[in-house]
Structure formats: structure tokens, C-alpha cells
Write a protein that holds these residues in place. Sequence first.
Motif, PDB file in Angstrom:
ATOM      1  N   VAL A  68     -60.011  73.600  24.262  1.00  0.00           N
ATOM      2  CA  VAL A  68     -59.357  74.838  23.845  1.00  0.00           C
ATOM      3  C   VAL A  68     -58.071  74.539  23.081  1.00  0.00           C
ATOM      4  N   ALA A  69     -57.338  73.516  23.511  1.00  0.00           N
ATOM      5  CA  ALA A  69     -56.108  73.129  22.812  1.00  0.00           C
ATOM      6  C   ALA A  69     -56.413  72.722  21.372  1.00  0.00           C
ATOM      7  N   ALA A  70     -57.487  71.978  21.173  1.00  0.00           N
ATOM      8  CA  ALA A  70     -57.858  71.555  19.826  1.00  0.00           C
ATOM      9  C   ALA A  70     -58.190  72.758  18.953  1.00  0.00           C
ATOM     10  N   ALA A  71     -58.910  73.731  19.509  1.00  0.00           N
ATOM     11  CA  ALA A  71     -59.278  74.916  18.747  1.00  0.00           C
ATOM     12  C   ALA A  71     -58.050  75.748  18.391  1.00  0.00           C
ATOM     13  N   VAL A  72     -57.151  75.937  19.346  1.00  0.00           N
ATOM     14  CA  VAL A  72     -55.929  76.702  19.089  1.00  0.00           C
ATOM     15  C   VAL A  72     -55.047  75.975  18.077  1.00  0.00           C
ATOM     16  N   ALA A  73     -54.912  74.652  18.235  1.00  0.00           N
ATOM     17  CA  ALA A  73     -54.062  73.874  17.328  1.00  0.00           C
ATOM     18  C   ALA A  73     -54.567  73.944  15.888  1.00  0.00           C
ATOM     19  N   LEU A  74     -55.883  73.898  15.700  1.00  0.00           N
ATOM     20  CA  LEU A  74     -56.431  73.971  14.344  1.00  0.00           C
ATOM     21  C   LEU A  74     -56.079  75.302  13.677  1.00  0.00           C
ATOM     22  N   GLY A  75     -56.168  76.388  14.429  1.00  0.00           N
ATOM     23  CA  GLY A  75     -55.789  77.686  13.881  1.00  0.00           C
ATOM     24  C   GLY A  75     -54.319  77.744  13.511  1.00  0.00           C
ATOM     25  N   CYS A 134     -46.737  72.806  16.927  1.00  0.00           N
ATOM     26  CA  CYS A 134     -47.975  73.571  17.102  1.00  0.00           C
ATOM     27  C   CYS A 134     -48.953  72.836  18.012  1.00  0.00           C
ATOM     28  N   VAL A 135     -49.074  71.528  17.828  1.00  0.00           N
ATOM     29  CA  VAL A 135     -49.986  70.738  18.664  1.00  0.00           C
ATOM     30  C   VAL A 135     -49.534  70.788  20.124  1.00  0.00           C
ATOM     31  N   LEU A 136     -48.248  70.591  20.366  1.00  0.00           N
ATOM     32  CA  LEU A 136     -47.735  70.593  21.733  1.00  0.00           C
ATOM     33  C   LEU A 136     -47.849  71.974  22.374  1.00  0.00           C
TER      34      LEU A 136
END
Length: 272
Positions: free
Chosen positions: A60-67, A41-43
Amino acid sequence: MAIKVGDIGLRTASAVVLAPAAVLATWAGGVWFLALMVLACVLLAAEWAMMSAPAAWRAVAAAVALGLIAGVVSAHFGVMSVAFVMLVFGAAAAGLYARSRGQEAVNAAYGVLYLGWPAVLLIWLRDVDNPIGLHWTVLVFAVAWASDIMAYLVGSLLGGPKLWPRFSPNKTWSGFVGGLLAGTLAGAGMAAWLEMGRLNVFWGAALGLAAALATMGGDLWESALKRRFGVKDAGSLIPGHGGLLDRVDGMMFAVVVVSAGRLIVLMLERGA
């Protein structure tokens, strides 16, 4: 389109390195499979952000990864309703955050749903409390990998008319048919070899065909997305394959189909 020996060697080397780790984590289940999914998911979130929001991709990657992680962890603990709610809230939060950074909100929100839906279903399919769940997960891998490999090999060897030249100029109808046949055989083979509940060889073949069709569709869909964002590959993580998203795009669609098949089998078993 001739087969490029160097490309085949690079693809094979990448698969030899990465596939065993994924297979071992899947076989072990539990926290190991959860860790594999969280890492994926992180990658994937990073690759999606670099494609869709390159000017602020880290945020944006951090926000998407958290979801994504919120949904996957909820699914791991067996709370599927919460997992899907977390994906919806995660998509909304990622979209709002991306907008605050001057990026397209819809791209970030869609990324959470696009990547999260199959991730949550794969956790459910593995079902650490049910040994048969491992067999169903193996079915997903077998069909997706067989379809992808044979589509490439048959298309390279036979060539012929292009499948969808506007978005994916290298894919051919011969490769498409080869991928469908390989997926069908893989589905039948897994149903014959593994304990799959009430899934017999005939229905295993039918499910393999449907999942192979989904695999091909997922590959084409990602090709269209990359054209939309103006990139050739989703990333460069895997030599010979591009990014992780380039490797699992078809599997993401296949897991939805196989999950639907397993749900039908579970309903039949409970109604028997």
C-alpha cells in the motif's frame, strides 16, 4: 502539564539535525527541493500505510507513494492541472490496489489526497522560477513552526482546560491561544522582513493568524486520524516527535492557507 526537560532536549536535538537539511534544500530550490519533497512523500506514504493498512503496508505504501510522486513531479515542471489529475488517478489506483490486497480502499485513496494536496501546493509555492516563492515558503515554515512550538510551551506552562480531550487529551486552550499569537507575529514578521509582493505587515499578520489556525486544526485532525487507526504516533522516524507525519501535520494545512493567500496577492498584482 509540566514541561519535560528530557522531552525538550530530544525534540531540540532532532530539530537541530533535520531542520538544516530541509532549510538548505528549500533555499536551493530546483532539483534539491524536488528531491526533498520526493523523499518526504516516500516516508509519509510508508507511515500512512503502516497506520491504515498494517497487514500489507509495504504494498500500500508503494501505491500511495507512486501517486504522490506523480503529482509532485508534475507540479515541479509547472503543470499544475496535470498534478491534480495525477493525484486523483493516484488515489483511485491506490484504493483499487489496496482493495486487491484485502485492505480498506478508502484509506489508501484518502492517503494520496490527504498527503498529496499540500505537497503539490508546496512545490507551487516554492516556485523555482520566482525568487519571491522562497519567501512565501519561509512564511509557511515560520508560521507553522512558531505556532507548534509556542502551543506546546504555553500549554505546558499554563495548562488549563483541554482543547479537545476526546482526540487530543494533552492540548489545552492556553496552548491554542499561544500558538495563534505566535503564528500571527510570525506572519507579520515575515511580511516586514522579506519581499512578499503586495503582502504588507497587516495582511501578513492576518495570513499568519489564518495559517496558525490551520496549523492547530491540522494537528487536531491527525490526532483524530490516529485515534481512528488506534495508534499513538504516526511512526518513530524522528526521536521526540514520533513520525514525519506527526511533525508536518499542521504544516500540511498551513500551506493550503498560505497558498490561497499567495494566489490572492498574484491576482491583485496582475489586476493592478
